[in-house]
Design a protein around this motif. Structure first.
Motif, short mmCIF file in Angstrom:
data_model
loop_
_atom_site.label_atom_id
_atom_site.label_comp_id
_atom_site.label_asym_id
_atom_site.label_seq_id
_atom_site.Cartn_x
_atom_site.Cartn_y
_atom_site.Cartn_z
N SER A 55 180.80 -3.06 -38.34
CA SER A 55 180.05 -2.07 -37.55
C SER A 55 179.97 -0.74 -38.29
O SER A 55 178.93 -0.07 -38.28
CB SER A 55 180.71 -1.86 -36.18
N ALA A 56 181.07 -0.35 -38.93
CA ALA A 56 181.08 0.92 -39.68
C ALA A 56 179.97 0.92 -40.73
O ALA A 56 179.27 1.92 -40.91
CB ALA A 56 182.44 1.13 -40.33
N GLU A 57 179.80 -0.20 -41.41
CA GLU A 57 178.74 -0.27 -42.45
C GLU A 57 177.37 -0.01 -41.83
O GLU A 57 176.56 0.73 -42.39
CB GLU A 57 178.75 -1.65 -43.12
N PHE A 58 177.12 -0.63 -40.68
CA PHE A 58 175.79 -0.45 -40.07
C PHE A 58 175.62 0.96 -39.49
O PHE A 58 174.52 1.51 -39.53
CB PHE A 58 175.51 -1.55 -39.04
N PHE A 59 176.67 1.55 -38.98
CA PHE A 59 176.57 2.94 -38.52
C PHE A 59 176.26 3.85 -39.71
O PHE A 59 175.44 4.77 -39.60
CB PHE A 59 177.87 3.39 -37.86
N LEU A 60 176.91 3.62 -40.83
CA LEU A 60 176.66 4.46 -42.02
C LEU A 60 175.21 4.30 -42.45
O LEU A 60 174.52 5.30 -42.72
CB LEU A 60 177.60 4.05 -43.16
N ARG A 61 174.74 3.06 -42.51
CA ARG A 61 173.34 2.82 -42.91
C ARG A 61 172.37 3.49 -41.94
O ARG A 61 171.27 3.88 -42.31
CB ARG A 61 173.05 1.33 -42.99
N GLY A 62 172.77 3.61 -40.68
CA GLY A 62 171.92 4.23 -39.66
C GLY A 62 172.02 5.75 -39.65
O GLY A 62 171.46 6.40 -38.77
N GLY A 63 172.76 6.34 -40.59
CA GLY A 63 172.79 7.80 -40.72
C GLY A 63 173.97 8.48 -40.04
O GLY A 63 174.08 9.71 -40.07
N TYR A 64 174.83 7.73 -39.41
CA TYR A 64 175.99 8.34 -38.72
C TYR A 64 177.07 8.77 -39.72
O TYR A 64 177.21 8.17 -40.80
CB TYR A 64 176.65 7.32 -37.79
N ALA A 65 177.82 9.79 -39.32
CA ALA A 65 179.12 10.06 -39.97
C ALA A 65 180.12 9.19 -39.21
O ALA A 65 180.06 9.12 -37.98
CB ALA A 65 179.48 11.52 -39.83
N VAL A 66 181.01 8.52 -39.93
CA VAL A 66 181.91 7.55 -39.29
C VAL A 66 183.37 7.97 -39.43
O VAL A 66 183.84 8.27 -40.53
CB VAL A 66 181.70 6.15 -39.92
N ILE A 67 184.07 7.98 -38.31
CA ILE A 67 185.53 8.12 -38.35
C ILE A 67 186.07 6.72 -38.09
O ILE A 67 185.80 6.13 -37.03
CB ILE A 67 186.04 9.11 -37.29
N PHE A 68 186.77 6.19 -39.08
CA PHE A 68 187.20 4.79 -39.01
C PHE A 68 188.71 4.76 -38.79
O PHE A 68 189.48 4.92 -39.74
CB PHE A 68 186.79 4.08 -40.31
N MET A 69 189.11 4.57 -37.56
CA MET A 69 190.54 4.56 -37.24
C MET A 69 190.98 3.10 -37.17
O MET A 69 190.63 2.37 -36.24
CB MET A 69 190.78 5.26 -35.90
N HIS A 70 191.74 2.69 -38.17
CA HIS A 70 191.99 1.26 -38.35
C HIS A 70 193.47 0.95 -38.47
O HIS A 70 194.27 1.79 -38.90
CB HIS A 70 191.29 0.80 -39.64
#
Ligand code: PAZ
Length: 284
Positions: A55-70
């Motif tokens: 999901s993070a990859e697709f959010f990034l491709r969609g222009g979002y800044a991503v906070i990935f808490m894993h």
């Protein structure tokens, strides 16, 4: 694990540099529940963090800044496909050569998006809860531009500090464990941490008959925007979007697409982005 004060300052800087973007705050992977203070044994769950990483990859491709808490050592965007990298390496003279399909593109994507993703790691349920609060505090001022995506598999049960033995439990007799119900952090997320954000939670079940009623009950209880319901066995090809005052929406990935390597997260993020856009339009 990143120290919480480092998280705060790093995240502050990250958000300043991405102040014009929408923010996807993703939680991913499973939480660990210690059974002893000097921990030898613990309770864990199956989640590898695939949903969150893809999901993070697709959010990034969609222009979002991503906070990935894993979860520490769970799958991460772009590198997730290459866990068996060593099996594909060859040595040619002084060089290590790797012909894995997709590796070059993944390394490129990892670099391209490196300024747009911020990593926070957790291991135990306690660390998950405190990091969740910290991150929410930092993103709060983005208001409706924040999309919270709670894909982590968080333990519903834990051992309280008062009942937790200090040392390794002895194994000379049967063991009875008393597990307490963990606090439902989503309640705090929705009502106090980020009350203006678009909050998506996931509901995982193994009994199809319970899935939609439980998802609807969660929405009714916490009053957030969306529950994405999935069954353990079919989660990579079928999910259901459950919203208040709307019909449930089934999202499926066809067997042909699945065989071609497509991922349901692309469909999930496409639809979610539309819903988030509508939400922003109505809450600004
Ligand atoms: O980590 P993964 O990709 O194997 O699994 C994803 C998932 C099933 C953990 C996620 O889609 C989910 O439903 N998370 C919430 C689980 C729950 O607490 O109900």
């Amino acid at each position: 694990m990143t120290l919480l004060k480092d998280v705060e300052s790093g995240l502050h800087e990250f958000l300043k540099n991405n102040s014009t973007r929408r923010v996807a705050f993703i939680t991913s992977g499973g939480t660990q529940v210690p059974l002893e203070k000097n921990m030898v044994r613990f309770i864990d769950n199956f989640s590898m963090g695939t949903r969150g990483a893809v999901s993070a990859e697709f959010f990034l491709r969609g222009g979002y800044a991503v906070i990935f808490m894993h979860r520490e050592d769970s799958l991460k965007p772009f590198s997730r496909r290459f866990n068996n990298l060593f099996d594909s390496l060859e040595i040619a003279g002084d060089e290590v050569v790797c012909q894995l399909p997709g590796l070059k593109e993944a390394v490129q994507d990892h670099r391209t998006y490196s300024d747009r993703i911020f990593y926070v790691s957790f291991k135990t349920l306690d660390q998950y809860m405190s990091s969740l609060e910290k991150v929410c505090n930092e993103v709060k001022h983005f208001g409706s531009l924040v999309l919270v995506y709670l894909a982590a598999a968080v333990s519903d049960f834990y051992v309280t500090q008062e009942t937790m033995p200090t040392h390794k439990m002895s194994s000379d007799k049967d063991l009875s464990l008393r597990l307490s119900l963990a606090p439902k952090v989503i309640e705090r997320v929705v009502n106090s941490y980020v009350p203006h954000a678009f909050v998506t939670s996931f509901k995982l079940e193994t009994d199809e008959g319970k899935l939609i009623p439980k998802a609807a009950a969660a929405l009714e209880k916490y009053k957030h925007q969306l529950v994405i319901a999935n069954i353990l066995e079919s989660r990579k090809r079928r999910v259901v979007f459950v919203q208040r005052n709307a019909d449930a929406e089934v999202i499926t990935l066809s067997p042909e697409k699945l065989a071609q390597g497509a991922e349901i997260e692309e469909l999930i993020i496409d639809r979610l982005t539309q819903l988030h856009e509508d939400f922003i339009a109505h809450n600004n």
